[in-house]
Design an enzyme around this catalytic site. Structure first.
Site, PDB file in Angstrom:
ATOM      1  N   SER A   1      14.613   4.967  47.778  1.00 57.14           N
ATOM      2  CA  SER A   1      13.912   5.875  46.860  1.00 57.14           C
ATOM      3  C   SER A   1      14.391   7.301  47.060  1.00 57.14           C
ATOM      4  O   SER A   1      14.960   7.653  48.091  1.00 57.14           O
ATOM      5  CB  SER A   1      12.398   5.802  47.068  1.00 57.14           C
ATOM      6  OG  SER A   1      12.007   6.684  48.100  1.00 57.14           O
ATOM      7  N   LYS A   2      14.128   8.125  46.051  1.00 57.41           N
ATOM      8  CA  LYS A   2      14.655   9.488  46.001  1.00 57.41           C
ATOM      9  C   LYS A   2      14.187  10.336  47.189  1.00 57.41           C
ATOM     10  O   LYS A   2      14.858  11.276  47.598  1.00 57.41           O
ATOM     11  CB  LYS A   2      14.227  10.128  44.680  1.00 57.41           C
ATOM     12  CG  LYS A   2      15.089  11.323  44.315  1.00 57.41           C
ATOM     13  CD  LYS A   2      14.801  11.867  42.946  1.00 57.41           C
ATOM     14  CE  LYS A   2      15.765  13.002  42.637  1.00 57.41           C
ATOM     15  NZ  LYS A   2      15.487  13.649  41.383  1.00 57.41           N
ATOM     16  N   ARG A   3      13.030   9.982  47.737  1.00 54.42           N
ATOM     17  CA  ARG A   3      12.487  10.775  48.855  1.00 54.42           C
ATOM     18  C   ARG A   3      13.386  10.718  50.082  1.00 54.42           C
ATOM     19  O   ARG A   3      13.301  11.552  50.959  1.00 54.42           O
ATOM     20  CB  ARG A   3      11.080  10.279  49.231  1.00 54.42           C
ATOM     21  CG  ARG A   3      10.011  10.641  48.227  1.00 54.42           C
ATOM     22  CD  ARG A   3       8.622  10.328  48.761  1.00 54.42           C
ATOM     23  NE  ARG A   3       8.460   8.911  49.044  1.00 54.42           N
ATOM     24  CZ  ARG A   3       8.191   7.994  48.127  1.00 54.42           C
ATOM     25  NH1 ARG A   3       8.058   8.344  46.862  1.00 54.42           N
ATOM     26  NH2 ARG A   3       8.046   6.724  48.467  1.00 54.42           N
TER      27      ARG A   3
END
Length: 498
Positions: free
Chosen positions: A261-263
């Site tokens: 995920s982008k995090r």
């Protein structure tokens, strides 16, 4: 199998995730392998998530990666969005009249119904179901309204959605080429919304209509769609259409085995492009995340992937995205790449780091080509160039380590210094081969060899004990700069050591 038609159908909601690139790539490879068609369609029915310029960004990312479609939404030579093919429009928001025709068909046959429930009522029902330990789902409140009641509510201007009417206790089956035979019961499913209050279709309705009308034979998409597939399969049944073959790809995981995920940093194609990865390297690596070739081959050109790819070898479990492995694959492509291509790729990072001025770019391109040729064996991606080039700029430098200083105290160093300076000054040509000949002649005349010769020369010319091939470094520095550096190291280091 030449009638194979597959599609990649992203929503224009911003950046292209690595997972989306892999989905597109597997669709593309499957079509190529089968001699079929690969189509790109834009699913923009969720009007709340649209991002300006996202279609252009997505098409540019796919073009950069070399995952090229022959039908659907395209960029023309001026970079404008256009469409090509006989099954258009390929942008869902331009197909609203088509969806209206098919929703009417379902309403007329009683397989869909109007629902006037408010958001507040639906939230309350779901809360009660959760508290009772039940699966939250629509409770069928509007399923049995009479045509007169429906008309009265529409006439009164009450907002509505249109839902799919699922039969009770009905088995839905389909075969997934990765997961095998799947079976669901309608008692565990919701009466899916097909048309929203804004008149736009939901993804679930539009995707089935579009895939049928565009003659899609295989649906290759991420595993998050498995739970929606029974509703899609039932829609095919409701219309009396033949359903396509389904393939649900495993998730891409991070090194902790959680969904990427982008995090957690770089997950967009754009992130890797900005760091100067080569498209061939990224695509080669992404192909291997979740698919394994028959032998242990790891480096594949796009043509080789097209020949080797098969759905049968796609894994059921998630593939781990390992940046170290990506770097290993991309390093192979960096080493093989043309110096002129790499110089273009590396130039912006050298400008950004202040090694080269913006207005010197053209004049210094040949220099950067030589630098790239000298250091590309060390590069995993182009942005790393700045870690390896300080030795090529300026006529002053520091001796980098205590060990390097100790080396310069060895007794052969003054002799090596004098010989090196004299031979460089006398040199008529100064390319890598001539410089290698200079070092060889010192070895022969002064019996200084091996580490004493090469490491000694390197420290006196660059301040570093290790680095690219020293004759090549000398060529890039140029004769005058080598002489200035030797004079600098004599005055500032050697004379102070003795």
């Amino acid at each position: 199998m030449s009638n194979v038609r597959v599609r990649f159908a992203p929503s224009p909601t911003g950046f292209v995730h690595i997972g989306s690139l892999r989905t597109a790539l597997y669709n593309y490879l499957f079509a190529k392998h089968a001699g079929g068609e690969y189509i790109l369609r834009v699913e923009d029915t969720d009007r709340t998530r649209l991002v300006d310029g996202a279609i252009e960004n997505m098409l540019n990312a796919m073009k950069w990666a070399g995952v090229n479609h022959t039908e659907g939404v395209m960029l023309d030579e001026n970079g404008n969005v256009t469409q090509k093919g006989e099954y258009g429009p390929y942008i869902q928001s331009e197909r609203l009249d088509i969806y209206q025709k098919y929703i009417k068909e379902l309403l007329d046959s009683g397989k869909a119904y109007y629902c006037f429930c408010t958001k507040e009522r639906l939230d309350a029902v779901r809360e009660q179901q959760k508290e009772a330990g039940e699966t939250p789902r629509y409770d069928g409140h509007c399923r049995d309204l009479t045509p007169e009641e429906v008309q009265a509510k529409i006439d009164a201007g009450e907002p509505y959605v249109i839902r799919l009417r699922l039969p009770e206790d009905h088995k839905i089956t389909f075969t997934d080429l990765v997961r095998g035979d799947m079976e669901f019961n309608t008692n565990d499913l919701d009466d899916q919304v097909l048309i929203k209050t804004d008149g736009f279709p939901t993804y679930h309705f539009a995707v089935v209509v579009d895939d049928h009308l565009m003659k899609i034979t295989h649906i290759i998409r991420g595993e998050e769609w498995v739970s929606s597939t029974p509703k899609h399969v039932y829609l095919y049944e409701a219309f009396g259409w033949e359903k396509p073959v389904f393939v649900h790809l495993p998730n891409i995981l991070n090194t902790e085995k959680k969904k990427l995920s982008k995090r957690q940093g770089d997950v967009a194609v754009e992130d890797f492009k900005k760091k100067g990865y080569l498209p061939e390297g990224l695509v080669n690596y992404v192909a291997l995340v979740g698919w394994s070739p028959e032998d242990n081959q790891e480096i594949f050109s796009m043509e080789e992937l097209e020949k080797a790819f098969s759905i049968e070898r796609v894994s059921k479990s998630g593939g781990v995205f390992d940046t170290e492995k990506l770097n290993w694959v991309n390093h192979h492509y960096m080493k093989e790449a043309d110096d002129a291509v790499l110089a273009e790729l590396c130039m912006p990072y050298l400008v950004e780091a202040g090694y080269i001025a913006e207005d010197e770019k053209e004049a210094k391109m040949d220099l950067v080509k030589e630098i790239v040729s000298a250091v590309k064996e060390k590069l995993h991606y182009a942005k790393e160039i700045t870690d390896h080039v300080s030795i090529f700029f300026g006529d002053k430098f520091e001796i980098e380590t205590e060990e390097g200083m100790e080396f310069l105290k060895l007794e052969h160093i003054p002799t090596l210094f004098d010989a090196l300076r004299e031979k460089i000054e006398a040199a008529e040509s100064f390319d890598a081969d001539s410089n290698f000949a200079i070092l060889k002649s010192i070895q022969k005349e002064y019996k200084i060899k091996g580490k004493n010769l090469y490491m000694g020369s390197r420290i006196m010319l660059t301040g570093q004990m290790h680095g690219p091939d020293i004759p090549k470094v000398m060529e890039v520095l140029g004769k005058e700069n080598c002489l200035r550096r030797l004079d600098y190291v004599k005055a500032n280091v050697l004379d102070k050591l003795n």
